[in-house]
Design an enzyme around this catalytic site. Structure first.
Site, PDB file in Angstrom:
ATOM      1  N   ASP A  19       0.826  -1.219   0.000  1.00  0.00           N
ATOM      2  CA  ASP A  19       0.000   0.000   0.000  1.00  0.00           C
ATOM      3  C   ASP A  19       0.856   1.264   0.000  1.00  0.00           C
ATOM      4  O   ASP A  19       0.440   2.299   0.494  1.00  0.00           O
ATOM      5  CB  ASP A  19      -0.940   0.059   1.230  1.00  0.00           C
ATOM      6  CG  ASP A  19      -1.739  -1.211   1.401  1.00  0.00           C
ATOM      7  OD1 ASP A  19      -2.276  -1.697   0.402  1.00  0.00           O
ATOM      8  OD2 ASP A  19      -1.808  -1.717   2.535  1.00  0.00           O
ATOM      9  N   LYS A  22       2.260   2.191  -4.927  1.00  0.00           N
ATOM     10  CA  LYS A  22       2.914   1.692  -6.149  1.00  0.00           C
ATOM     11  C   LYS A  22       2.014   1.858  -7.364  1.00  0.00           C
ATOM     12  O   LYS A  22       2.496   2.067  -8.470  1.00  0.00           O
ATOM     13  CB  LYS A  22       3.275   0.207  -6.001  1.00  0.00           C
ATOM     14  CG  LYS A  22       4.306  -0.064  -4.932  1.00  0.00           C
ATOM     15  CD  LYS A  22       4.590  -1.535  -4.811  1.00  0.00           C
ATOM     16  CE  LYS A  22       3.376  -2.358  -4.408  1.00  0.00           C
ATOM     17  NZ  LYS A  22       2.834  -2.028  -3.077  1.00  0.00           N
TER      18      LYS A  22
HETATM   19  P1  GDP Z   1      -0.509   0.416  -3.687  1.00  0.00           P
HETATM   20  O1  GDP Z   1      -1.154  -0.911  -3.508  1.00  0.00           O
HETATM   21  O2  GDP Z   1       0.933   0.425  -3.275  1.00  0.00           O
HETATM   22  O3  GDP Z   1      -0.740   0.994  -5.047  1.00  0.00           O
HETATM   23  O4  GDP Z   1      -1.210   1.404  -2.681  1.00  0.00           O
HETATM   24  P2  GDP Z   1      -2.781   1.727  -2.549  1.00  0.00           P
HETATM   25  O5  GDP Z   1      -3.340   1.935  -3.880  1.00  0.00           O
HETATM   26  O6  GDP Z   1      -3.449   0.759  -1.633  1.00  0.00           O
HETATM   27  O7  GDP Z   1      -2.703   3.039  -1.702  1.00  0.00           O
HETATM   28  C1  GDP Z   1      -2.336   4.198  -2.184  1.00  0.00           C
HETATM   29  C2  GDP Z   1      -3.431   5.215  -1.911  1.00  0.00           C
HETATM   30  O8  GDP Z   1      -2.854   6.454  -1.711  1.00  0.00           O
HETATM   31  C3  GDP Z   1      -4.375   5.408  -3.078  1.00  0.00           C
HETATM   32  O9  GDP Z   1      -5.650   5.759  -2.587  1.00  0.00           O
HETATM   33  C4  GDP Z   1      -3.751   6.564  -3.849  1.00  0.00           C
HETATM   34  O10 GDP Z   1      -4.669   7.292  -4.614  1.00  0.00           O
HETATM   35  C5  GDP Z   1      -3.231   7.394  -2.724  1.00  0.00           C
HETATM   36  N1  GDP Z   1      -2.022   8.141  -3.004  1.00  0.00           N
HETATM   37  C6  GDP Z   1      -0.942   7.752  -3.744  1.00  0.00           C
HETATM   38  N2  GDP Z   1       0.011   8.697  -3.695  1.00  0.00           N
HETATM   39  C7  GDP Z   1      -0.466   9.700  -2.899  1.00  0.00           C
HETATM   40  C8  GDP Z   1       0.071  10.937  -2.436  1.00  0.00           C
HETATM   41  O11 GDP Z   1       1.202  11.308  -2.730  1.00  0.00           O
HETATM   42  N3  GDP Z   1      -0.708  11.690  -1.597  1.00  0.00           N
HETATM   43  C9  GDP Z   1      -1.949  11.299  -1.212  1.00  0.00           C
HETATM   44  N4  GDP Z   1      -2.624  12.103  -0.376  1.00  0.00           N
HETATM   45  N5  GDP Z   1      -2.500  10.141  -1.637  1.00  0.00           N
HETATM   46  C10 GDP Z   1      -1.762   9.341  -2.452  1.00  0.00           C
END
Ligand code: GDP
Length: 451
Positions: A19, A22
């Protein structure tokens, strides 16, 4: 698409417990690549990508499919629930995203069957079991069958007799175990067979020898991005065992999970949040509770994208990040969600651990008990109490935010190449002249324009 003649293959892996954002990072980098491939995990991953205000949750199909022209591969290291894959394909088609000729599913990937879900659910709720906090989607039991050499692979879906016999034989055993140990209701082989035949028809046009495809692409000078799911600390070998996932999330999994050899890899990029989160049980040395934790959870929207479960939150943990950098051979780091720390007066950063009152060398305890005994040593950095949300240029960051990033980079001895300041693609700061930019094949002029 900016391209060089030289073949490139870059791995993007989570440096924490998953999470890390990525999804956004891969989506952002996708336009620099011809191919994006997933190498492990299943539909428990759940990348969230926001494009033009619209939310896409992708669990199996690499999120590179959303932008540009890149082709998406579900590699042999992934375990596939065909029901979930078909549902995801339908969702993308409804959003107007073309899959024909762009999606390739490995013929050697393992298939999740309904009895995997049944067994996982039943076992997780059984008395006396360590609750790992799985998503109960059958991913663990499917990997068990893979390693036990009794799994069903995508290619087997196209041999109806073999498929039927496999399901019947497997169910004889699984129904007996689930009934005897967990009092689960038996599943019916005939109906599973019928539904899997139907799934095989839907998936058929996308099935390919993806290792051959990717190696051909590499030889032809194309650029490949390997997308990890979950994160380093959930790796089956190197994570906080047994509170881990069932696959190799670290960069090495990128090779075995796609069929690209280690000599093909140009670089490994780690992704970490500016703080830390963890879903489910297991050790979390810098975990934070109380109002500041609630604030970070709310600001960061730290609720599981697949399960909706609130995530545990804590401060960034440099000893564990150093561990991740080492295990993956990461040479460039992306920091996401910097904006979530906006407004804090002070930001603790875990710089070291003490164990039984003694400073810890660079080895991380292998046991849960050892990890739980760690006492984090914090450096208290000054917060910036200003908004960084949506910033796109390094020089626009508040001085304290830059100091925070410089501190992390110097303690990790690693460049920070990208800083994410919001969920949207363009809410990103590119550090100039990074290794990452060279792996992306960006020309000098483009690099200068960025800075
Ligand atoms: P992943 O599985 O690693 O892709 O992570 P997730 O998708 O579960 O979590 C990332 C969450 O953080 C998503 O809701 C994204 O839209 C949000 N997100 C990603 N980068 C940023 C950021 O720089 N700032 C904020 N506020 N939200 C972000």
């Amino acid at each position: 698409m900016p391209k060089t003649a030289k073949s490139r293959c870059v791995i993007v892996a989570g440096a924490q417990w998953g999470d890390e954002g990525k999804g956004k990072v891969v989506d952002l980098l996708a336009r620099h690549f011809d191919w994006i491939a997933r190498y492990q995990g299943g539909h428990n991953a759940g990348h969230t990508v926001i494009i033009g205000g619209r939310k896409h949750i992708l669990q199996l199909i690499p999120c590179g499919i959303l932008g540009g022209e890149a082709r998406a591969v579900i590699g042999n290291g992934v375990v596939i629930d065909p029901a979930a894959l078909v549902q995801e394909m339908d969702g993308l088609a409804a959003a107007g995203i073309e899959l024909e000729g762009r999606l390739f599913v490995s013929n050697r990937a393992q298939v999740i069957l309904p009895y995997h879900r049944m067994l996982e659910l039943a076992a997780e709720n059984a008395p006396g079991r360590v609750k790992i906090g799985t998503t109960s989607r059958g991913i663990g039991p499917s990997y068990e069958d893979k390693m036990g050499r009794r799994g069903l692979r995508v290619v087997d879906l196209y041999e109806p007799e073999l498929l039927r016999t496999h399901i019947e034989n497997a169910l004889r055993e699984k129904n007996a175990v689930a009934g005897a140990l967990y009092q689960a209701q038996p599943l019916d082989a005939g109906s599973i067979y019928e539904s899997y035949l139907e799934y095989s028809r839907r998936i058929g046009p996308y099935v390919a020898d993806t290792a051959a495809l990717l190696n051909r692409a590499w030889r032809a000078g194309e650029a490949i991005l390997l997308e990890g799911a979950q994160g380093t600390l959930l790796d089956i070998d190197h994570g906080t065992y047994p509170f881990v996932t069932s696959s190799s999330t670290t960069a090495g999994g990128g090779c075995t999970g796609t069929g690209l050899g280690p000599t093909r890899i140009s670089g490994v990029i780690g992704v970490s949040k500016a703080y830390a989160t963890r879903v489910g049980g297991g050790p979390f040395p810098t975990e934070l509770e109380g109002p500041v934790a609630d604030q970070l959870r709310e600001r960061g929207n730290e609720f599981g994208s697949v399960t909706g479960r609130p995530r545990r939150v804590g401060w960034i943990d440099l000893p564990l990040l150093r561990y991740a950098v080492r295990l993956n051979g990461m040479e460039s780091l992306v920091i996401t969600k910097l904006d979530v720390l906006d407004g804090l007066a002070e930001i603790p950063v875990c710089v070291d651990y003490r164990l039984d009152g003694q400073p810890l060398a660079d080895e991380i305890p292998a046991t849960v008990a050892g990890l739980e005994k760690l006492e984090p040593v914090y450096a208290k950095l000054t917060g910036w109490q200003a908004s960084t949300a949506g910033l796109k240029r390094l020089e626009d960051l508040p001085r304290a935010a830059r100091a925070y990033l410089d501190f992390v980079a110097s303690r990790l001895e690693l460049e920070i190449s990208l800083i994410s300041t919001g969920p949207e693609r363009n809410e990103t700061i590119w550090a100039p002249h990074s290794r990452l930019e060279s792996w992306l094949g960006m020309e000098r002029a483009e690099q200068t324009a960025r800075s």
